[in-house]
Design a protein around this motif. Structure first.
Motif, PDB file in Angstrom:
ATOM      1  N   ARG A   1     -81.173  27.763 -32.272  1.00 44.62           N
ATOM      2  CA  ARG A   1     -80.073  28.455 -31.611  1.00 44.62           C
ATOM      3  C   ARG A   1     -79.782  29.803 -32.284  1.00 44.62           C
ATOM      4  N   ILE A   2     -79.525  30.826 -31.452  1.00 47.44           N
ATOM      5  CA  ILE A   2     -79.086  32.129 -31.949  1.00 47.44           C
ATOM      6  C   ILE A   2     -77.652  32.307 -31.492  1.00 47.44           C
ATOM      7  N   GLY A   3     -76.749  32.576 -32.427  1.00 50.94           N
ATOM      8  CA  GLY A   3     -75.327  32.658 -32.096  1.00 50.94           C
ATOM      9  C   GLY A   3     -74.925  33.997 -31.502  1.00 50.94           C
ATOM     10  N   ALA A   4     -73.688  34.037 -31.031  1.00 49.40           N
ATOM     11  CA  ALA A   4     -73.152  35.216 -30.344  1.00 49.40           C
ATOM     12  C   ALA A   4     -73.237  36.481 -31.194  1.00 49.40           C
ATOM     13  N   ARG A   5     -72.934  36.361 -32.475  1.00 52.35           N
ATOM     14  CA  ARG A   5     -72.906  37.558 -33.337  1.00 52.35           C
ATOM     15  C   ARG A   5     -74.308  38.135 -33.539  1.00 52.35           C
ATOM     16  N   ASN A   6     -75.330  37.326 -33.311  1.00 50.30           N
ATOM     17  CA  ASN A   6     -76.698  37.809 -33.497  1.00 50.30           C
ATOM     18  C   ASN A   6     -77.416  38.108 -32.188  1.00 50.30           C
ATOM     19  N   MET A   7     -76.672  38.139 -31.081  1.00 55.04           N
ATOM     20  CA  MET A   7     -77.337  38.386 -29.801  1.00 55.04           C
ATOM     21  C   MET A   7     -78.084  39.713 -29.799  1.00 55.04           C
ATOM     22  N   GLN A   8     -77.589  40.676 -30.577  1.00 47.92           N
ATOM     23  CA  GLN A   8     -78.305  41.956 -30.634  1.00 47.92           C
ATOM     24  C   GLN A   8     -78.845  42.241 -32.038  1.00 47.92           C
ATOM     25  N   ASN A   9     -79.139  41.192 -32.760  1.00 44.83           N
ATOM     26  CA  ASN A   9     -79.862  41.317 -34.032  1.00 44.83           C
ATOM     27  C   ASN A   9     -81.333  41.297 -33.617  1.00 44.83           C
ATOM     28  N   PHE A  10     -81.804  42.474 -33.216  1.00 45.58           N
ATOM     29  CA  PHE A  10     -83.073  42.536 -32.478  1.00 45.58           C
ATOM     30  C   PHE A  10     -84.271  42.035 -33.279  1.00 45.58           C
ATOM     31  N   ASN A  11     -84.265  42.290 -34.579  1.00 45.70           N
ATOM     32  CA  ASN A  11     -85.412  41.832 -35.362  1.00 45.70           C
ATOM     33  C   ASN A  11     -85.438  40.307 -35.476  1.00 45.70           C
ATOM     34  N   LEU A  12     -84.274  39.704 -35.517  1.00 40.86           N
ATOM     35  CA  LEU A  12     -84.226  38.238 -35.508  1.00 40.86           C
ATOM     36  C   LEU A  12     -84.744  37.704 -34.168  1.00 40.86           C
ATOM     37  N   LEU A  13     -84.372  38.384 -33.092  1.00 42.98           N
ATOM     38  CA  LEU A  13     -84.859  37.963 -31.772  1.00 42.98           C
ATOM     39  C   LEU A  13     -86.384  38.043 -31.719  1.00 42.98           C
ATOM     40  N   LYS A  14     -86.920  39.154 -32.244  1.00 44.89           N
ATOM     41  CA  LYS A  14     -88.379  39.288 -32.245  1.00 44.89           C
ATOM     42  C   LYS A  14     -89.023  38.147 -33.038  1.00 44.89           C
ATOM     43  N   GLU A  15     -88.402  37.801 -34.150  1.00 52.89           N
ATOM     44  CA  GLU A  15     -88.982  36.768 -35.011  1.00 52.89           C
ATOM     45  C   GLU A  15     -89.004  35.404 -34.299  1.00 52.89           C
ATOM     46  N   VAL A  16     -87.889  35.036 -33.633  1.00 51.06           N
ATOM     47  CA  VAL A  16     -87.895  33.742 -32.941  1.00 51.06           C
ATOM     48  C   VAL A  16     -88.759  33.812 -31.685  1.00 51.06           C
ATOM     49  N   GLY A  17     -89.093  35.026 -31.266  1.00 51.85           N
ATOM     50  CA  GLY A  17     -90.024  35.189 -30.146  1.00 51.85           C
ATOM     51  C   GLY A  17     -91.447  34.818 -30.534  1.00 51.85           C
ATOM     52  N   LYS A  18     -91.658  34.702 -31.844  1.00 51.25           N
ATOM     53  CA  LYS A  18     -93.023  34.401 -32.310  1.00 51.25           C
ATOM     54  C   LYS A  18     -93.243  32.930 -32.606  1.00 51.25           C
ATOM     55  N   ILE A  19     -92.173  32.125 -32.595  1.00 47.22           N
ATOM     56  CA  ILE A  19     -92.374  30.701 -32.888  1.00 47.22           C
ATOM     57  C   ILE A  19     -92.501  29.914 -31.590  1.00 47.22           C
ATOM     58  N   ASN A  20     -93.020  28.718 -31.739  1.00 47.46           N
ATOM     59  CA  ASN A  20     -93.269  27.899 -30.564  1.00 47.46           C
ATOM     60  C   ASN A  20     -92.213  26.800 -30.411  1.00 47.46           C
ATOM     61  N   LYS A  21     -90.973  27.215 -30.318  1.00 44.77           N
ATOM     62  CA  LYS A  21     -89.865  26.273 -30.137  1.00 44.77           C
ATOM     63  C   LYS A  21     -88.930  26.875 -29.098  1.00 44.77           C
ATOM     64  N   PRO A  22     -88.276  26.027 -28.309  1.00 41.37           N
ATOM     65  CA  PRO A  22     -87.273  26.570 -27.385  1.00 41.37           C
ATOM     66  C   PRO A  22     -86.124  27.223 -28.161  1.00 41.37           C
ATOM     67  N   ILE A  23     -85.607  28.313 -27.614  1.00 43.63           N
ATOM     68  CA  ILE A  23     -84.520  29.059 -28.244  1.00 43.63           C
ATOM     69  C   ILE A  23     -83.304  29.015 -27.338  1.00 43.63           C
ATOM     70  N   ILE A  24     -82.164  28.623 -27.894  1.00 44.22           N
ATOM     71  CA  ILE A  24     -80.895  28.765 -27.172  1.00 44.22           C
ATOM     72  C   ILE A  24     -80.303  30.092 -27.601  1.00 44.22           C
TER      73      ILE A  24
END
Lengths: 337, 337, 337, 337
Positions: free
Chosen positions: A182-205
């Motif tokens: 899960r990515i919380g509200a405060r990190n919705m625009q923590n773009f580098n974190l988003l990119k990082e979870v974009g590389k793993i093979n797990k569903p992301i909330i």
């Protein structure tokens, strides 16, 4: 892209604009109106920079025509995405309730709650080991110890488990222990974190930011999708409003709106949204009636001792009663739960 | 902390609350009113959890009395903090204008602008090498190459240089090249990033989140201060409002309010706030009249070719004219520039 | 008007749209793009109904090109409007400070304050006889008795006087006693009241609604102007935001924005906006630096006995000091006060 | 009322405050904390003025303890109010759908829609004869002619009829023709209009202002109730948010919150709230699941010719289908429809 020129613009200006568009592979289609001249940029408007166009001294307004997101859109992927985690399906006919404590506080707490929510019919257990807190002086979560407890809960109960990641350096660790990240509200625009979870093979909330627009929310989604992870679950956790007595009121309309425009599962978080117990049952039912594919609901065996968010956590009996009520509503709109 | 009990609360409830407070080193001071019973918690209220208190079934409301931030407050540090970067003082009588391009785009661009702003009287050069962009498909910045150009600009011109950091993994690299490190609005509550910049020995410019409150802004500051870095500069970059024609309207009142309550320098960012050229001059002067200790102003040698935020970047001649106008206002309120 | 058609729209749809436009005296100018078809409606777009166009089943989006207001715009009236009330000019080089108590409470109070503000250099006295109050149980104003006191204050001091009208049935009475009539924020869209004050021959101060946009504010202005009264003064009294510690933060950028787009005088109300004394001086100076043509400032001889809004009212000595400070800022931006 | 004193306050200050409270029939209960002194005002806090207290130079903060509204509260009237209009009950087990066109446009239009909604099971017909429009150049409604058509529709169909009043001078006329009188969002704080409808003997539907708080909404209600009219129906019509694609998002949580705190019926207006057809069905069902006692839904026989709000009006077949769907949800939460 539609470009409206200023009233006193000249033929030279129009010429300059045409060249600008042609250099980027588009064509200018000019409409001289009675009061203003409008230029339609024919071609792929995503190759244009609105900022550069607006900075041209003879341009008055720039209006994009297309949606800026691609991979999340129904145009790109018309059918509903159904995410399958160990056989538990999110985004299908069955509504998934993701329940558990706000923060993982101890083995006893987590196991008690895990067994209780399972008994009530839940298939996915929530629990945070890392807590983003407004104050540096507040409880910050159990860290990796908490993740281990989650893994243990999974082992004991067979529940699918999910947790939050808030630090880019913990993505791998978190992914090792849990099924859904899960990515919380405060990190919705923590773009580098988003990119990082974009590389793993797990569903992301992915939760929406408290004052973000639908467009920004879907562009954040696009950061994850464009890295290759297509399993994104969009979570409405409410927005900041002027009403002091509800924490983050749920913009309930956003649920069907996003369902209509994207193919991704959409869930809601009545607990963080409402912030108080007495509103969680009605709003959970409302979210289901509005078409949510799932809900995040906080359950705690002893809310008044919870290390955070006590006022919004249901006790197991309260939760069990709510499950029954939600089931009736789900059936009334043709879903199961 | 003031705790208001529900109307039907009993003596046992009051007893339970007293014990709860005593366990945490505080004392209950009970006022039985005509309609409700109120309990004042005497002692250090920061030891109490509002969440836990609110979750007690007989508690109606909980109202904190003290401010939740300490290190940022005037109570803790009554005198103004003046930050000295290579002899350039921020927070003193002199107002500092931090000028330069939004994004670093090339050596030629950065050097041209650096020389121009220096000529206009500026002592600190801004420029972003890492750009947080709403869309993953937009220009994301030059990265470390950009930082090297900044260092080179510093060497050539003697200007102090500042830039943004948005990834916790880049904090060290950024700190190696620049004098002042900036945290953008989207990362105001990226708490682990705040902790990390709290450990370096460089001044930090912290921008407010677009819908954060003053309290949240100061609690984010507290994350940096509590790690040992006392050189924080608070930057008002505007808030989201319902007005579509101004990007992030400046809540101008927050400038004197924060100056009154904290000891830290307060600056404003008219460029990102206004988003359009024609408003930058009047709002820059307004911010100075309201007491700002400095401003971030974007200057670009060719705004219509800027890779981002062109519409809000001033040309060198426009900026130079504004410097003179701002100087007059600064003097009218007893400051220099 | 630009009309974007849905992707699956047909030739018949386009034909239907063309007929629709032609019936209203406009022409369709069609741009077939690579992804969507766009129709520019050439002619007077004010004859079209956005609602009707959006309700057509094949229409995706409707984007107006022109500003919806006419009489307030600089296109209609390029030069600044300067309103002259008994020789006192609003909208010219001289900045007008409109000062006085929030509510008129007694003859002694009003006369004392009137003499004090006159001594400080003020030419226009404010004071409300009718008070819109959130609670029906709060002081609602002195009514016509208050108006009589205002008229008396004018007689005694020679000051121009202004007051609020909130009931359509009182417009005539109010106009009989005072020189300038004020419409408060809550009535910005009380359209029939606007029409009524559009029929009298007195300058009107119109305050923005607390969450209205610039467009809505100017359309409300248009209600007054279109009835024949061209003497409208636009007052920025702040907007509701998420910041609990400032009552109605001033969107300072709206001052130059409205000045650029309309020909009408623009003033600000730091007192109602800030709601607390310590912020009134810096924000008054900021509003002047941003280009305001005047300010509404509340002054009370004994704020702690004021029947409303005590915390924001300045004492005469505080106000007199502020007048001097504002004068310096006014001069720094080429104005007088 | 709880009064927090400033840190440097003296015994004289405390004495002055005690006298102030005693003069108003209350008693001071003093708690000297480790950092600040807090005074509880024991007695009827509604006799105190927060403004006056805050204006005292030694007072830091003032926190009311009681709710400011009385007649609307469950404390005053514990049982649900059920309003009976010619046998049609609002606020009971049965949910009332109030349907009809946005604006009354012609006899044919109103009669057609009236018969259609009746056939679908509706008991109350809506239709506006006076339209508050942002622009003075838009259709303003049919006026009294429209009211006559409503009365005729009632005669023909037996439906209960409701309409909006926006001008204090029309209250009597409106009350003559219709059964239920509606006050729109823009007039929520048109206090004199509220007082006037408080004097008639008809149920009033009061809509919330687009950025008002629950407290302000209930205080506006109190204006009507305190004039003697106890038949108020509270209508949630949505709030302004930052989301441009939904007109006035419904704060769905406010429905159960107001139901819990007041005894009055609570309805919602999905049509004006959502502003687009595709969201009306899901949000209507959500509002019912959340506990609404009724809904206002716009139905038009030919939305693309509607003189206003076409995009949000359902056709009779769309509406009829929705009625069936809503019935299922109503039953799932123990209601009828």
């Amino acid at each position: 892209m539609i470009i409206v020129l200023k009233k006193n613009s000249t033929k030279q200006d129009l010429q300059a604009l045409s060249s600008y568009l042609e250099e980027r592979g588009l064509k200018a289609h000019v409409s001289e109106g009675t009061e203003v001249t409008i230029v339609g940029a024919i071609g792929d408007e995503r190759k244009l920079s609105q900022d550069q166009l607006k900075a041209l001294p003879f341009v008055d307004k720039v209006m994009p025509v297309l949606k800026p997101y691609k991979l999340a859109s129904r145009e790109f992927h018309p059918a509903d995405t159904v995410i399958d985690v160990d056989g538990v399906k999110i985004g299908g006919k069955e509504i998934q309730i993701i329940a558990g404590p706000c923060a993982i506080e101890s083995e006893e707490q987590l196991m008690t709650v895990a067994h209780e929510v399972k008994k009530a019919g839940v298939k996915i257990l929530r629990g945070s080991a890392y807590k983003p807190r407004t104050s540096p002086y507040d409880f910050q979560g159990m860290g990796e110890e908490g993740l281990k407890l989650l893994a243990k809960a999974k082992e004991e109960t067979g529940l699918v488990v999910e947790t939050e990641v808030m630090d880019i350096r913990n993505v791998e660790t978190v992914a090792k222990y849990v099924d859904i990240v899960r990515i919380g509200a405060r990190n919705m625009q923590n773009f580098n974190l988003l990119k990082e979870v974009g590389k793993i093979n797990k569903p992301i909330i992915l939760k929406n930011g408290i004052s973000s627009t639908k467009k920004e929310f879907l562009m954040a989604t696009e950061y994850i999708l464009s890295e290759g992870n297509s399993q994104v679950i969009l979570c409405n956790r409410g927005i900041r409003t002027f009403e002091p007595e509800i924490r983050f009121p749920l913009n309930i309309g956003i649920i069907p709106l996003i369902k209509q425009e994207t193919h991704l599962p959409v869930i809601a978080d009545p607990s963080h949204s409402m912030g108080k117990k007495s509103l969680i049952a009605p709003i959970s039912k409302a979210a289901i009636a509005a078409g949510a594919d799932g809900l995040l609901i906080e359950v705690h065996n002893c809310p008044e001792k919870a290390l955070c968010d006590g006022p919004q956590q249901l006790t197991p009996p309260e939760f069990s009663k709510l499950m029954k009520e939600m089931r009736a509503v789900a059936e009334s709109v043709g879903r199961t739960l």
